[in-house]
Design an enzyme around this catalytic site. Structure first.
Site, PDB file in Angstrom:
ATOM      1  N   ARG A 129       0.463  -1.474   0.192  1.00  0.00           N
ATOM      2  CA  ARG A 129       0.199  -0.093  -0.164  1.00  0.00           C
ATOM      3  C   ARG A 129       0.717   1.217   0.189  1.00  0.00           C
ATOM      4  O   ARG A 129       0.768   2.670   0.438  1.00  0.00           O
ATOM      5  CB  ARG A 129      -1.073   0.194   1.327  1.00  0.00           C
ATOM      6  CG  ARG A 129      -2.263  -1.103   0.656  1.00  0.00           C
ATOM      7  CD  ARG A 129      -2.972  -0.113   0.936  1.00  0.00           C
ATOM      8  NE  ARG A 129      -4.501  -1.736   0.298  1.00  0.00           N
ATOM      9  CZ  ARG A 129      -5.392  -1.944   0.425  1.00  0.00           C
ATOM     10  NH1 ARG A 129      -5.547  -0.971   1.490  1.00  0.00           N
ATOM     11  NH2 ARG A 129      -6.152  -2.749   0.532  1.00  0.00           N
TER      12      ARG A 129
ATOM     13  N   ARG B 184      -3.799   6.780   0.872  1.00  0.00           N
ATOM     14  CA  ARG B 184      -4.257   7.621   2.014  1.00  0.00           C
ATOM     15  C   ARG B 184      -3.350   8.287   2.265  1.00  0.00           C
ATOM     16  O   ARG B 184      -3.228   8.881   3.294  1.00  0.00           O
ATOM     17  CB  ARG B 184      -5.303   7.108   2.638  1.00  0.00           C
ATOM     18  CG  ARG B 184      -6.237   6.815   1.930  1.00  0.00           C
ATOM     19  CD  ARG B 184      -7.531   6.193   2.324  1.00  0.00           C
ATOM     20  NE  ARG B 184      -7.239   4.622   2.308  1.00  0.00           N
ATOM     21  CZ  ARG B 184      -7.657   4.032   3.123  1.00  0.00           C
ATOM     22  NH1 ARG B 184      -9.469   4.221   3.767  1.00  0.00           N
ATOM     23  NH2 ARG B 184      -7.152   2.739   3.001  1.00  0.00           N
TER      24      ARG B 184
ATOM     25  N   ARG C  59      -6.352  10.906  -5.738  1.00  0.00           N
ATOM     26  CA  ARG C  59      -7.864  10.686  -5.825  1.00  0.00           C
ATOM     27  C   ARG C  59      -9.498  11.499  -5.781  1.00  0.00           C
ATOM     28  O   ARG C  59     -10.194  11.036  -6.463  1.00  0.00           O
ATOM     29  CB  ARG C  59      -8.176   9.738  -4.773  1.00  0.00           C
ATOM     30  CG  ARG C  59      -9.135   8.630  -4.900  1.00  0.00           C
ATOM     31  CD  ARG C  59      -9.218   8.080  -3.299  1.00  0.00           C
ATOM     32  NE  ARG C  59      -9.405   9.207  -1.962  1.00  0.00           N
ATOM     33  CZ  ARG C  59      -9.340   8.732  -0.601  1.00  0.00           C
ATOM     34  NH1 ARG C  59      -9.735   7.346   0.005  1.00  0.00           N
ATOM     35  NH2 ARG C  59      -9.890   9.227   0.479  1.00  0.00           N
TER      36      ARG C  59
ATOM     37  N   ASP D   3      -6.403  -3.175  -7.827  1.00  0.00           N
ATOM     38  CA  ASP D   3      -7.223  -3.599  -6.681  1.00  0.00           C
ATOM     39  C   ASP D   3      -7.411  -5.047  -6.753  1.00  0.00           C
ATOM     40  O   ASP D   3      -7.864  -5.902  -7.641  1.00  0.00           O
ATOM     41  CB  ASP D   3      -8.357  -3.207  -5.804  1.00  0.00           C
ATOM     42  CG  ASP D   3      -8.639  -3.031  -4.556  1.00  0.00           C
ATOM     43  OD1 ASP D   3      -8.140  -2.947  -3.271  1.00  0.00           O
ATOM     44  OD2 ASP D   3      -9.887  -4.421  -4.513  1.00  0.00           O
TER      45      ASP D   3
ATOM     46  N   TYR E 233     -14.734 -12.708  -0.044  1.00  0.00           N
ATOM     47  CA  TYR E 233     -15.682 -11.631  -0.581  1.00  0.00           C
ATOM     48  C   TYR E 233     -16.891 -11.216  -1.246  1.00  0.00           C
ATOM     49  O   TYR E 233     -17.471 -10.731  -1.066  1.00  0.00           O
ATOM     50  CB  TYR E 233     -14.392 -10.199  -1.043  1.00  0.00           C
ATOM     51  CG  TYR E 233     -13.206  -9.628  -0.354  1.00  0.00           C
ATOM     52  CD1 TYR E 233     -13.852  -8.145   0.555  1.00  0.00           C
ATOM     53  CD2 TYR E 233     -11.624 -10.196  -0.233  1.00  0.00           C
ATOM     54  CE1 TYR E 233     -13.075  -7.822   1.164  1.00  0.00           C
ATOM     55  CE2 TYR E 233     -10.866  -9.502   1.046  1.00  0.00           C
ATOM     56  CZ  TYR E 233     -12.298  -8.567   1.804  1.00  0.00           C
ATOM     57  OH  TYR E 233     -10.844  -7.839   2.638  1.00  0.00           O
TER      58      TYR E 233
HETATM   59  O1  CP3 Z   1       0.297  -1.851  -2.152  1.00  0.00           O
HETATM   60  C1  CP3 Z   1      -0.418  -1.068  -3.127  1.00  0.00           C
HETATM   61  O2  CP3 Z   1       0.011   0.058  -3.129  1.00  0.00           O
HETATM   62  C2  CP3 Z   1      -0.856  -1.416  -4.447  1.00  0.00           C
HETATM   63  C3  CP3 Z   1      -2.522  -1.518  -4.699  1.00  0.00           C
HETATM   64  C4  CP3 Z   1      -2.983  -2.347  -3.433  1.00  0.00           C
HETATM   65  C5  CP3 Z   1      -4.979  -1.765  -3.234  1.00  0.00           C
HETATM   66  N1  CP3 Z   1      -4.884  -2.675  -2.466  1.00  0.00           N
HETATM   67  C6  CP3 Z   1      -4.938  -0.400  -3.665  1.00  0.00           C
HETATM   68  C7  CP3 Z   1      -6.806   0.241  -2.513  1.00  0.00           C
HETATM   69  C8  CP3 Z   1      -3.505  -3.880  -3.555  1.00  0.00           C
HETATM   70  C9  CP3 Z   1      -2.025  -4.478  -3.731  1.00  0.00           C
HETATM   71  C10 CP3 Z   1      -4.119  -4.038  -2.783  1.00  0.00           C
HETATM   72  C11 CP3 Z   1      -4.884  -5.283  -2.443  1.00  0.00           C
HETATM   73  C12 CP3 Z   1      -5.786  -5.774  -1.214  1.00  0.00           C
HETATM   74  N2  CP3 Z   1      -7.394  -4.831  -1.775  1.00  0.00           N
HETATM   75  C13 CP3 Z   1      -5.836  -6.653  -0.558  1.00  0.00           C
HETATM   76  C14 CP3 Z   1      -5.178  -7.875  -0.233  1.00  0.00           C
HETATM   77  C15 CP3 Z   1      -4.102  -7.027   1.085  1.00  0.00           C
HETATM   78  C16 CP3 Z   1      -4.293  -6.031   2.338  1.00  0.00           C
HETATM   79  O3  CP3 Z   1      -4.663  -5.643   1.938  1.00  0.00           O
HETATM   80  O4  CP3 Z   1      -4.963  -7.835   2.709  1.00  0.00           O
HETATM   81  C17 CP3 Z   1      -7.682  -6.628  -0.513  1.00  0.00           C
HETATM   82  C18 CP3 Z   1      -7.812  -8.449   1.073  1.00  0.00           C
HETATM   83  C19 CP3 Z   1      -8.577  -5.825  -0.575  1.00  0.00           C
HETATM   84  C20 CP3 Z   1      -9.324  -5.141  -0.772  1.00  0.00           C
HETATM   85  C21 CP3 Z   1      -9.869  -3.819  -0.519  1.00  0.00           C
HETATM   86  N3  CP3 Z   1      -9.475  -2.778  -0.877  1.00  0.00           N
HETATM   87  C22 CP3 Z   1     -10.298  -3.175   0.958  1.00  0.00           C
HETATM   88  C23 CP3 Z   1     -10.524  -4.726   1.868  1.00  0.00           C
HETATM   89  C24 CP3 Z   1     -10.479  -2.383   0.781  1.00  0.00           C
HETATM   90  C25 CP3 Z   1     -10.644  -1.225   1.660  1.00  0.00           C
HETATM   91  C26 CP3 Z   1      -9.321  -0.577   3.077  1.00  0.00           C
HETATM   92  C27 CP3 Z   1      -9.277   0.107   2.559  1.00  0.00           C
HETATM   93  O5  CP3 Z   1      -7.687  -0.010   2.860  1.00  0.00           O
HETATM   94  O6  CP3 Z   1      -9.616   1.144   2.523  1.00  0.00           O
HETATM   95  C28 CP3 Z   1      -9.612  -2.058  -0.213  1.00  0.00           C
HETATM   96  C29 CP3 Z   1      -9.656   0.101  -1.215  1.00  0.00           C
HETATM   97  C30 CP3 Z   1      -8.254   0.346  -0.866  1.00  0.00           C
HETATM   98  N4  CP3 Z   1      -7.433  -0.936  -2.197  1.00  0.00           N
HETATM   99  C31 CP3 Z   1      -7.221   1.399  -0.683  1.00  0.00           C
HETATM  100  C32 CP3 Z   1      -6.014   0.774  -1.370  1.00  0.00           C
HETATM  101  C33 CP3 Z   1      -5.268   1.916  -1.794  1.00  0.00           C
HETATM  102  C34 CP3 Z   1      -7.477   2.636   0.068  1.00  0.00           C
HETATM  103  C35 CP3 Z   1      -8.976   3.080  -0.718  1.00  0.00           C
HETATM  104  C36 CP3 Z   1      -9.269   4.504  -1.207  1.00  0.00           C
HETATM  105  O7  CP3 Z   1      -8.238   5.121  -1.121  1.00  0.00           O
HETATM  106  O8  CP3 Z   1      -9.624   4.727  -0.512  1.00  0.00           O
END
Ligand code: CP3
Length: 344
Positions: free
Chosen positions: A25, A29, A38, A75, A152
């Site tokens: 990540r 944010r 964003r 994602d 999910y």
């Molecule tokens: O790592 C990186 O920078 C690459 C991009 C990336 C994102 N999600 C961007 C993201 C990667 C590799 C993921 C993987 C992901 N997504 C996983 C596996 C890794 C982990 O965290 O366990 C999972 C379970 C998801 C599903 C997901 N996406 C959830 C549950 C959420 C909400 C929780 C949260 O952190 O907000 C997301 C949103 C998400 N994916 C964000 C980002 C940058 C935040 C969204 C935003 O900017 O509002």
């Protein structure tokens, strides 16, 4: 040809004097420039599907910190959408999907061959990144592991204990396995297309692997990772694969051998000295600083970073967090971690 990119060298099994570093990540944010881009895109999903802006946020942490790798901005839940599920994000809460609890729900999904129609913008992001990344930076593509993606798709949201997915597995195993198969096949094609577009490494995120026990772990975490890795290695023998069976505990032991992945990513519940002995013995490991240090900082951050580097110094290691950095992290703490790893 010998590799010059440090991450590729570590993934090939080389023990380096300083471990290469990137962060889960890392585009996110906690960075003001991410929040601005964003907002420009409108929302998170629009950002994922806007190739220019997704490439821009991927590059932001590379410019700011000079990480050794960039991870494609996307994602794990885009694949379910490409397979025909409805997907949306509720601000402050997380992802929502249409649920799959019956054969009828499953039958509404589309074929794997249709996924690229939705996912083409992601491949375009990869192509832009290969042009724009510095020559020394490795580009990592990724997908969710079938079990984690299924949790999910079944529940329609994140759940604390993956209860709905366990329930479907126990009540209608044939349907559960059909869903896992569809995701596995989609994941193979999705990762292959990322590689065709220019991804140099791929990572499989099994965030909820820890809730699979005993034979379930073998069937639904190990076996899909093995199938995906074998299919990719058949087509792209030179592309390294990182597996992340988060919170697998003792199941980290032997994971690389059983699945064929080149590197096992460790969460921060794992003791580094234990993992050096039991997991790194089989090859490269990645991890595993607790992301809470990015919030709290101080001397504990420096001490713990150095302790992890030291514990893994006898073998191939890529430094990373044990899970994604959180929105409340201080960007200055990221620099402190990098300085502690690189000895600056
Ligand atoms: O790592 C990186 O920078 C690459 C991009 C990336 C994102 N999600 C961007 C993201 C990667 C590799 C993921 C993987 C992901 N997504 C996983 C596996 C890794 C982990 O965290 O366990 C999972 C379970 C998801 C599903 C997901 N996406 C959830 C549950 C959420 C909400 C929780 C949260 O952190 O907000 C997301 C949103 C998400 N994916 C964000 C980002 C940058 C935040 C969204 C935003 O900017 O509002």
């Amino acid at each position: 040809m010998s590799q010059t990119k440090t991450i590729l060298r570590a993934l090939a099994g080389e023990t380096l004097p300083t471990p290469p570093i990137w962060m889960m990540r890392q585009a996110g944010r906690y960075l003001p420039e991410y929040r601005a881009t964003r907002a420009q895109a409108g929302d998170f999903l629009s950002l994922c599907y806007n190739s220019e802006l997704a490439a821009e946020v991927t590059l932001q942490p590379i410019r700011r910190y000079g990480f050794d790798a960039a991870i494609l901005f996307a994602d794990i839940l885009l694949l379910p959408e490409a397979l025909g599920a409805d997907l949306w994000f509720v601000t402050g809460e997380g992802p929502r999907l249409s649920t799959i609890t019956s054969q009828d729900d499953f039958d509404k999904l589309g074929p794997v061959s249709d996924i690229h129609e939705t996912l083409n913008p992601i491949y375009e992001t990869v192509r832009i990144l290969r042009r724009e990344l510095p020559a020394e930076t490795t580009l990592i593509g990724f997908a969710g592991a079938p079990w984690t993606v299924a949790t999910y798709m079944i529940a329609g949201r994140g759940t604390p204990d993956q209860g709905p997915a366990h329930a479907l597995k126990d009540e209608n195993r044939a349907l559960f396995e059909a869903l896992l198969d569809r995701i596995t096949e989609g994941t193979i094609d999705y990762l292959a297309a990322q590689i065709d577009a220019g991804a140099e490494v791929v990572k499989i995120f099994d965030s909820w692997a820890g809730s699979l026990k005993g034979e379930d772990f073998n069937r639904y975490a190990l076996e899909p990772a093995r199938r995906i890795t074998a299919a990719l290695k058949g087509r792209y023998p030179h592309i390294p694969v990182i597996g992340f069976p988060r919170e697998a505990g003792d199941n980290y032991i032997g994971f690389a051998k059983a699945t064929g992945v080149d590197c096992v990513a460790l969460d921060n519940s794992v003791d580094a000295a234990w993992a050096a002995k039991h997991v790194q013995a089989d090859g490269c490991v990645q991890g595993n600083l607790a992301s809470s240090h990015m919030v709290t900082g101080g001397q504990a951050l420096v001490d713990e970073t150095r302790a992890i580097v030291k514990a893994f110094s006898g073998g191939p290691h890529i430094f990373n967090l044990g899970h994604g950095i959180t929105p409340d992290a201080d960007p200055d703490n990221v620099q402190r971690m990098i300085d502690a790893v690189r000895g600056d």
